[in-house]
Scaffold this active site. Structure first.
Site, PDB file in Angstrom:
ATOM      1  N   SER A  99       0.835  -1.192   0.000  1.00  0.00           N
ATOM      2  CA  SER A  99       0.000   0.000   0.000  1.00  0.00           C
ATOM      3  C   SER A  99       0.883   1.260   0.000  1.00  0.00           C
ATOM      4  CB  SER A  99      -0.930  -0.045   1.213  1.00  0.00           C
ATOM      5  OG  SER A  99      -2.003   0.830   1.037  1.00  0.00           O
ATOM      6  N   ASP A 106      -8.431  -6.922  -4.645  1.00  0.00           N
ATOM      7  CA  ASP A 106      -8.082  -5.585  -4.146  1.00  0.00           C
ATOM      8  C   ASP A 106      -8.614  -4.544  -5.126  1.00  0.00           C
ATOM      9  OD1 ASP A 106      -6.895  -3.225  -3.324  1.00  0.00           O
ATOM     10  OD2 ASP A 106      -4.870  -4.028  -3.203  1.00  0.00           O
ATOM     11  N   HIS A 166      -7.776  -5.527  -0.300  1.00  0.00           N
ATOM     12  CA  HIS A 166      -6.488  -4.842  -0.134  1.00  0.00           C
ATOM     13  C   HIS A 166      -5.738  -5.353   1.095  1.00  0.00           C
ATOM     14  CE1 HIS A 166      -3.578  -1.669  -0.504  1.00  0.00           C
ATOM     15  NE2 HIS A 166      -3.877  -1.161   0.660  1.00  0.00           N
TER      16      HIS A 166
END
Lengths: 215, 381
Positions: free
Chosen positions: B152, B319, B352
């Protein structure tokens, strides 16, 4: 056309590799930069790195194979021949390899063009659709041939662009590619005695292997 | 309701020569809080920098002193784990702008040591965070990191490291990330920020003056963000439409609540106990401004021109915050730069968040990639 004899160790390592991969490896100069399109789990990449010191990378469309390759520390990315080759800069590799995949791509001619744009040389192997058992089945039974190489029925085969050794020579002529080396092998992996004659190779050769360069 | 977390004495290093930020402001004093795991070898060649995500911190592989919970990447970093601390020396630093000991909105102002920066803290960028980490890495005497790894926002840092200091990064593993923050991602962040602004306890960011925290606003921000970290399948699998008795009970409008509501409320309320609202504003803004290609004339491949770093990009199929298409765009830019790149999409329904969770295929991929790199780097096994 004689492939250079490799060291005993190489032969040993290569023993369990697919025949066409073994023959391809013998065409690659040590220490070169190689891109293998449709590299599967990266067997050839590993072989080229370990025995020839090549900087060998791969592209593979099957995600399970990609994961397996990366898990073994091999530089493989998910992608496909039809859409990803255009990304690479000119002359990024010494060899670009396409083994037994040409017949399955959307635009074989464009893929070949890309290969010889991004690479100095292209190595292409494909199953020969003029191999005599195929001709015989089509002539005698009037059905699409089914053999160990062409093993999927016509309605679900991924091999949408089959070609013959003669077809490939014609395409290379049209596109202006120099065939630096070529060979055909029968189903037992033997190359003689018909290997120098295109007509005989086209009849008895189960697989063909070409080393190309732009003229 | 909840109050601010008690100050903890985090391991840190102070750089008295400060740090010049991209915005033009120079921080007079830079503090970088960090943790390390494993041992640096004599050649100093086995160092791995792990970069944390938006709400992560430096406690990657040990009990977090603030929450008392296991480290956020406990399953990935440790002895025998994919990032194997028996072999590698792992560094994890709290990002610039954070609230776990590194310089951030809660730190004392340069011009008034008795007052925290609050919303006057200068806007920082991902590049500023990377520069702060570089100072730490230099301080530790490490000239080249064996790997920079992060998911991320941590993946943004990994990409930025490879672009800013190519010679100092042997391998980069950007996970579930992108080379820029998308309009959709910025939109979700804005919802969170507006929730904080709307909380009367926020008081224009000067909440410390009344000894309060904008707990409701920050909790709503966390709840909205948390939805983006999960997939629809994961929410359905974990909660479905199941109900449970709410605080008021009976047949009133909110008598019974859905389990998913209760879960989000829990996520929100635990978050405010450990995270500073102004830090949240600062870091979400840094992510929003991240656009690596823009730094290089709009062509992402130029960020990696001539790079010798080995890349491994990982995305997760469910995701939707940092979808596979974003990783593929990075992979293609790396192809244009003729870089050495591996790229895998891991099949997962966890959204995610998958990069933080137990995903065996991901862990095998990471371990295998690092093992291959160790061989190429000549790292002793």
């Amino acid at each position: 056309m004689n492939a250079p004899l490799s060291a005993a160790g190489v032969r040993y390592v290569a023993k369990n590799m697919r025949l066409d991969l073994r023959l391809i490896a013998e065409m690659v100069a040590p220490g070169s930069r190689v891109l293998d399109i449709g590299c599967g789990d990266g067997t050839l990449l590993d072989h080229l790195y370990r025995t020839r010191g090549c900087d060998a990378r791969g592209i593979e469309i099957d995600m399970a194979e990609v994961t397996r390759a990366v898990t073994h520390g091999l530089p493989v990315m998910h992608g496909d021949a039809d859409s990803d080759l255009a990304q690479y800069p000119d002359g990024a590799f010494d060899y670009v390899i396409l083994s037994r995949t040409l017949q399955a791509v959307e635009r074989p001619r464009e893929v070949l063009r890309q290969m010889l744009r991004i690479g100095e040389r292209a190595i292409v192997s494909f199953p020969n659709f003029a191999h005599w058992p195929l001709r015989w089945q089509l002539l005698w039974r009037g059905r699409m041939p089914m053999t160990s190489v062409w093993s999927r029925p016509w309605y679900e085969t991924p091999n949408i662009h089959p070609c013959t050794i003669r077809d490939f020579f014609v395409l290379c002529g049209e596109e202006g590619y120099r065939v630096e080396r070529w060979l055909a092998v029968d189903d037992a992996g033997q190359r003689s005695p018909w290997r120098r004659f295109v007509g005989l190779a086209n009849l008895f050769g189960e697989q063909a292997l070409f080393l190309l360069r732009k003229v | 309701m909840d109050s601010a977390p008690p100050p903890t004495d985090h391991q840190h290093i102070v750089f008295t020569d400060g740090l010049a930020l991209e915005c033009g402001v120079t921080l007079q004093r830079l503090v970088v809080a960090y943790r390390t795991y494993g041992r640096l070898n004599a050649e100093r060649s086995n160092a791995v920098l792990v970069c944390h995500a938006l709400t992560g911190d430096q406690y990657a592989a040990e009990t977090n002193p603030v929450t008392g919970k296991p480290g956020w990447w406990d399953t990935v970093v440790g002895p025998g784990r994919p990032i194997d601390t028996d072999r590698l020396f792992v560094i994890c630093a709290n990002v610039l702008g954070g609230c776990m000991g590194s310089t951030g909105p809660r730190s004392p102002r340069d011009d008034d040591a008795g007052t925290p920066w609050g919303t006057d803290f200068p806007p920082v960028t991902i590049r500023d965070m990377v520069r702060a980490q570089k100072r730490l890495v230099d301080h530790l005497g490490i000239r080249r990191l064996f790997a920079v790894i992060g998911g991320s926002m941590g993946g943004m840092q990994a990409l930025d490291w490879a672009a800013a200091y190519p010679e100092a990064v042997f391998a980069a593993v950007p996970i579930a990330t992108a080379a820029h923050h998308s309009a959709q991602n910025i939109a979700f962040h804005e919802v969170g920020r507006q929730a904080i602004f709307a909380d009367p306890d926020w008081q224009d960011g000067r909440y410390w003056e009344t000894d309060k925290v904008p707990a409701r606003g920050l909790a709503v921000a966390r709840m909205a963000a948390h939805i983006t970290y999960l997939s629809e399948q994961a929410l359905t699998r974990k909660f479905g439409r199941r109900l449970r008795a709410g605080p008021t009970g009976g047949l009133s409008l909110f008598g019974d609540i859905f389990e998913v509501e209760s879960y989000l409320q829990y996520q929100g309320s635990t978050f405010v106990r450990r995270f500073d609202a102004n830090s949240y504003l600062t870091i979400t803004r840094a992510m929003d401004f991240f656009d690596l290609a823009a730094e290089y004339g709009g062509d992402l491949s130029k960020a990696f021109a001539g790079t010798r770093t080995r890349f491994c990009l990982v995305s997760f199929s469910s995701d939707w915050l940092f979808p596979t298409t974003e990783s593929r765009a990075v992979a293609r830019a790396l192809n244009r730069a003729a870089a050495n790149v591996s790229f895998v999409e891991i099949n997962s329904d966890k959204g995610h968040d998958a990069f933080l969770l137990d995903e065996p295929d991901f862990h095998r991929t990471l371990a295998g990639f690092l093992a291959g790199c160790a061989e190429h780097a000549g790292l002793p096994s």
